[in-house]
Write a protein that holds these residues in place. Structure first.
Motif, PDB file in Angstrom:
ATOM      1  N   GLN A   7      -7.274  -6.944  -1.435  1.00  0.00           N
ATOM      2  CA  GLN A   7      -7.673  -5.662  -0.863  1.00  0.00           C
ATOM      3  C   GLN A   7      -6.728  -5.195   0.240  1.00  0.00           C
ATOM      4  OE1 GLN A   7     -10.051  -8.058  -1.560  1.00  0.00           O
ATOM      5  NE2 GLN A   7     -10.534  -6.887  -3.401  1.00  0.00           N
ATOM      6  N   SER A   8      -5.893  -6.112   0.744  1.00  0.00           N
ATOM      7  CA  SER A   8      -4.963  -5.734   1.797  1.00  0.00           C
ATOM      8  C   SER A   8      -3.729  -5.029   1.254  1.00  0.00           C
ATOM      9  CB  SER A   8      -4.541  -6.970   2.592  1.00  0.00           C
ATOM     10  OG  SER A   8      -3.555  -6.652   3.562  1.00  0.00           O
ATOM     11  N   CYS A   9      -3.140  -5.592   0.179  1.00  0.00           N
ATOM     12  CA  CYS A   9      -1.874  -5.034  -0.313  1.00  0.00           C
ATOM     13  C   CYS A   9      -1.929  -4.592  -1.776  1.00  0.00           C
ATOM     14  CB  CYS A   9      -0.746  -6.042  -0.121  1.00  0.00           C
ATOM     15  SG  CYS A   9      -0.885  -7.521  -1.163  1.00  0.00           S
ATOM     16  N   GLY A  10      -3.028  -4.889  -2.482  1.00  0.00           N
ATOM     17  CA  GLY A  10      -3.155  -4.480  -3.876  1.00  0.00           C
ATOM     18  C   GLY A  10      -2.496  -5.406  -4.867  1.00  0.00           C
ATOM     19  N   ASN A  11      -1.928  -6.519  -4.412  1.00  0.00           N
ATOM     20  CA  ASN A  11      -1.276  -7.463  -5.311  1.00  0.00           C
ATOM     21  C   ASN A  11      -2.304  -8.156  -6.196  1.00  0.00           C
ATOM     22  OD1 ASN A  11       0.913  -9.203  -6.262  1.00  0.00           O
ATOM     23  ND2 ASN A  11      -0.044 -10.822  -5.038  1.00  0.00           N
ATOM     24  N   ILE A  12      -1.952  -8.388  -7.470  1.00  0.00           N
ATOM     25  CA  ILE A  12      -2.827  -9.157  -8.362  1.00  0.00           C
ATOM     26  C   ILE A  12      -2.846 -10.608  -7.905  1.00  0.00           C
ATOM     27  CG2 ILE A  12      -3.121 -10.041 -10.710  1.00  0.00           C
ATOM     28  CD1 ILE A  12      -2.136  -7.407 -11.775  1.00  0.00           C
ATOM     29  N   VAL A  13      -4.041 -11.165  -7.791  1.00  0.00           N
ATOM     30  CA  VAL A  13      -4.190 -12.560  -7.370  1.00  0.00           C
ATOM     31  C   VAL A  13      -5.028 -13.297  -8.408  1.00  0.00           C
ATOM     32  CG1 VAL A  13      -3.949 -12.057  -4.913  1.00  0.00           C
ATOM     33  CG2 VAL A  13      -6.220 -12.020  -5.943  1.00  0.00           C
ATOM     34  N   TYR A  14      -4.907 -14.612  -8.381  1.00  0.00           N
ATOM     35  CA  TYR A  14      -5.611 -15.448  -9.344  1.00  0.00           C
ATOM     36  C   TYR A  14      -6.889 -16.015  -8.738  1.00  0.00           C
ATOM     37  CZ  TYR A  14      -1.173 -15.231 -11.853  1.00  0.00           C
ATOM     38  OH  TYR A  14      -0.049 -14.787 -12.495  1.00  0.00           O
ATOM     39  N   CYS A  20      -2.925 -14.612  -0.473  1.00  0.00           N
ATOM     40  CA  CYS A  20      -2.108 -13.674  -1.229  1.00  0.00           C
ATOM     41  C   CYS A  20      -0.646 -14.042  -1.058  1.00  0.00           C
ATOM     42  CB  CYS A  20      -2.373 -12.247  -0.747  1.00  0.00           C
ATOM     43  SG  CYS A  20      -1.318 -11.002  -1.533  1.00  0.00           S
ATOM     44  N   GLU A  21       0.084 -14.150  -2.159  1.00  0.00           N
ATOM     45  CA  GLU A  21       1.486 -14.547  -2.103  1.00  0.00           C
ATOM     46  C   GLU A  21       2.379 -13.440  -1.545  1.00  0.00           C
ATOM     47  OE1 GLU A  21       2.634 -17.503  -2.725  1.00  0.00           O
ATOM     48  OE2 GLU A  21       0.691 -18.315  -3.357  1.00  0.00           O
ATOM     49  N   VAL A  22       1.874 -12.196  -1.469  1.00  0.00           N
ATOM     50  CA  VAL A  22       2.677 -11.077  -0.983  1.00  0.00           C
ATOM     51  C   VAL A  22       2.455 -10.825   0.509  1.00  0.00           C
ATOM     52  CG1 VAL A  22       3.088  -8.587  -1.188  1.00  0.00           C
ATOM     53  CG2 VAL A  22       2.803  -9.990  -3.249  1.00  0.00           C
ATOM     54  N   CYS A  23       1.179 -10.617   0.894  1.00  0.00           N
ATOM     55  CA  CYS A  23       0.918 -10.270   2.301  1.00  0.00           C
ATOM     56  C   CYS A  23       0.419 -11.436   3.131  1.00  0.00           C
ATOM     57  CB  CYS A  23      -0.068  -9.106   2.390  1.00  0.00           C
ATOM     58  SG  CYS A  23      -1.769  -9.527   1.919  1.00  0.00           S
ATOM     59  N   GLY A  24       0.068 -12.541   2.492  1.00  0.00           N
ATOM     60  CA  GLY A  24      -0.351 -13.731   3.216  1.00  0.00           C
ATOM     61  C   GLY A  24      -1.802 -13.753   3.637  1.00  0.00           C
ATOM     62  N   HIS A  25      -2.581 -12.729   3.319  1.00  0.00           N
ATOM     63  CA  HIS A  25      -3.985 -12.720   3.692  1.00  0.00           C
ATOM     64  C   HIS A  25      -4.739 -13.878   3.040  1.00  0.00           C
ATOM     65  CE1 HIS A  25      -4.232  -8.806   5.784  1.00  0.00           C
ATOM     66  NE2 HIS A  25      -5.487  -9.158   6.051  1.00  0.00           N
ATOM     67  N   GLU A  35     -16.180 -11.145  -7.341  1.00  0.00           N
ATOM     68  CA  GLU A  35     -15.049 -10.457  -6.728  1.00  0.00           C
ATOM     69  C   GLU A  35     -14.261 -11.409  -5.848  1.00  0.00           C
ATOM     70  OE1 GLU A  35     -17.005  -5.973  -6.184  1.00  0.00           O
ATOM     71  OE2 GLU A  35     -16.747  -7.291  -4.451  1.00  0.00           O
ATOM     72  N   MET A  36     -12.962 -11.212  -5.828  1.00  0.00           N
ATOM     73  CA  MET A  36     -12.092 -11.875  -4.866  1.00  0.00           C
ATOM     74  C   MET A  36     -11.773 -10.868  -3.776  1.00  0.00           C
ATOM     75  SD  MET A  36     -10.551 -14.900  -4.529  1.00  0.00           S
ATOM     76  CE  MET A  36     -10.065 -15.534  -6.138  1.00  0.00           C
ATOM     77  N   THR A  37     -11.787 -11.319  -2.532  1.00  0.00           N
ATOM     78  CA  THR A  37     -11.504 -10.404  -1.436  1.00  0.00           C
ATOM     79  C   THR A  37     -10.566 -11.035  -0.431  1.00  0.00           C
ATOM     80  OG1 THR A  37     -12.485  -9.096   0.366  1.00  0.00           O
ATOM     81  CG2 THR A  37     -13.559 -11.178  -0.162  1.00  0.00           C
ATOM     82  N   ALA A  38      -9.710 -10.215   0.146  1.00  0.00           N
ATOM     83  CA  ALA A  38      -8.938 -10.653   1.298  1.00  0.00           C
ATOM     84  C   ALA A  38      -9.879 -10.746   2.490  1.00  0.00           C
ATOM     85  CB  ALA A  38      -7.809  -9.663   1.586  1.00  0.00           C
ATOM     86  N   ILE A  39      -9.653 -11.717   3.360  1.00  0.00           N
ATOM     87  CA  ILE A  39     -10.553 -11.931   4.495  1.00  0.00           C
ATOM     88  C   ILE A  39      -9.758 -12.087   5.781  1.00  0.00           C
ATOM     89  CG2 ILE A  39     -12.397 -12.941   3.106  1.00  0.00           C
ATOM     90  CD1 ILE A  39     -11.425 -15.708   3.885  1.00  0.00           C
ATOM     91  N   GLU A  40     -10.423 -11.802   6.891  1.00  0.00           N
ATOM     92  CA  GLU A  40      -9.817 -11.952   8.210  1.00  0.00           C
ATOM     93  C   GLU A  40     -10.756 -12.763   9.098  1.00  0.00           C
ATOM     94  OE1 GLU A  40      -9.000  -7.974   9.530  1.00  0.00           O
ATOM     95  OE2 GLU A  40      -7.178  -7.827   8.314  1.00  0.00           O
ATOM     96  N   PRO A  41     -10.201 -13.669   9.927  1.00  0.00           N
ATOM     97  CA  PRO A  41     -11.048 -14.580  10.713  1.00  0.00           C
ATOM     98  C   PRO A  41     -11.774 -13.865  11.853  1.00  0.00           C
ATOM     99  CG  PRO A  41      -8.730 -14.854  11.297  1.00  0.00           C
ATOM    100  CD  PRO A  41      -8.757 -13.901  10.139  1.00  0.00           C
ATOM    101  N   LEU A  42     -13.023 -14.320  12.063  1.00  0.00           N
ATOM    102  CA  LEU A  42     -13.826 -13.851  13.187  1.00  0.00           C
ATOM    103  C   LEU A  42     -14.150 -14.981  14.147  1.00  0.00           C
ATOM    104  CD1 LEU A  42     -16.355 -11.587  11.226  1.00  0.00           C
ATOM    105  CD2 LEU A  42     -14.375 -10.829  12.567  1.00  0.00           C
TER     106      LEU A  42
END
Length: 379
Positions: A7-14, A20-25, A35-42
């Motif tokens: 969800q951060s960069c739109g790259n296809i992930v497995y 994410c291999e592109v943006c590192g999220h 669903e797979m989602t990009a996540i950020e630490p809280l």
């Protein structure tokens, strides 16, 4: 299996990616939403999913070992996800080689649970039900030379997987020694869970008579049946009624093998849909080898719909593998008898009473009837 994107960069992930291999999220899987989602630490293992930023979610405790990328169930503070909560015994992680082996096992197990959740099958832990709960133990062989070997199998809800199976070379050695055309970790999980659901859906679900009419009398002595199988082998016409040679050993094994193949086919077809693939060979003048899957294989109306879609794709994929000098992706024959058994599994998992229908007269009949012999296993 679906395809997913960051969800951060739109790259296809497995499905297996932890980042994410592109943006590192960092990535996490939400099983309730598939669903797979990009996540950020809280902080304190709380995470914000980018596809639902108003939420705070916990990662499975096994994420710290690199063996899980799932959130725990929605609206809970459970330590483990829907897949990892069934683990009863994990390998000794003080042994360095055990961690990568466990990671491989968990990758296969989580793919299994993806399918079980998609099929809405019951998943009960041994804490919730000590008698019929599902559990896994991943065991290493004894370290001493000549010591006892762990046997992969199922016993009253407990599925044991030998850690040695995670070693590609050892698994291939066993495949060759057993004369099997196919042996994978994922295949082990799908087969053994079939035994578990025989207990839950057939024996305890009131379907025993119908299952015996389809697969045979399971009251036959299991140990004696296996001894006979390993001593005498299979009948020459086994492909008329069994999806694999091992399926002929005993009705329980026939059911488990057919169960595994049903999930093989359904999950692979979902990836076909997700990838937007279609098959339309230029040399096909009849159109029988053309296919485009426009339905959800996990919600298919009938086994005929699944098989009619599956056969053109497996024909194409087997030929692609042969072009690379590799074994067939799916080195099995689906005879009319096997399709009827797959239909029973389809009816069982969807609680439908359509298992007795005859296969449709279509491409399936041409392929399985031997009119197109290159679909059969070579040799």
């Amino acid at each position: 299996m679906k395809l997913f994107k960051c969800q951060s960069c739109g790259n296809i992930v497995y499905f297996d990616n932890v980042s994410c291999e592109v943006c590192g999220h960092r990535l996490a899987y939400r099983p309730a939403q598939t669903e797979m989602t990009a996540i950020e630490p809280l902080g304190d293992n709380w995470w914000k999913p980018l596809n639902a930023p108003e939420q705070r979610r916990l990662l499975c405790a096994n994420a710290e070992h690199g063996v899980c990328n799932w959130f725990v169930p929605d609206e809970t503070t459970d330590a483990y996800c829907l897949a990892c909560r069934h683990n009863q015994t994990i390998p000794d992680l003080s042994v360095p080689a055990n961690l990568p082996a466990w990671q491989a096992l968990e990758m296969a197990k989580h793919r299994l649970f993806y399918s079980l959740i998609r099929l809405n099958l019951p998943l009960t832990t041994i804490i919730d039900d000590p008698v019929r709960g599902l559990s896994f133990e991943f065991l290493a062989d004894a370290p001493q030379i000549g010591g006892p070997k762990v046997m992969t199998g199922h016993d009253s809800g407990k599925i044991t997987i030998a850690l040695a199976e995670a070693n590609d070379a050892e698994r291939e050695r066993r495949r060759v020694a057993m004369g099997e055309p196919y042996r994978t970790l994922l295949g082990h999980f799908r087969h053994e869970i079939g035994h578990y659901y025989w207990d839950v859906l057939v024996r305890d679900g009131g379907k025993l008579d119908a299952c015996r009419a389809m697969f045979g009398d399971d009251s036959e002595d299991y140990g004696a049946a296996l001894q006979r199988y390993y001593k005498d082998g299979t009948p020459t016409d086994w492909q008329d009624n069994f999806v694999s040679q091992y399926a002929s050993a005993h009705p329980w094994e026939d059911f488990a093998e057919t169960w595994a193949h049903y999930i093989h086919i359904v999950d692979t077809l979902e990836m076909v849909v997700a990838s937007g693939m279609s098959v339309k060979p230029k040399v096909d003048n009849t159109g029988e080898f053309a296919a485009r899957v426009t339905f959800d294989p996990y919600r298919a109306d009938s086994i005929e719909q699944i098989v009619d879609a599956w056969l053109p794709y497996v024909f194409a994929m087997n030929n692609v593998n042969r072009s690379m000098g590799a074994r067939d992706l799916y080195p099995f024959v689906l005879s009319p008898g096997v399709i009827r058994k797959l239909g029973f599994i389809h009816g069982l998992v969807h609680d439908r009473a359509r298992a007795g229908r005859e296969p449709s007269t279509s491409l399936a009949d041409a392929l399985i009837g031997g009119l197109l012999p290159w679909t059969r296993k070579a040799g």
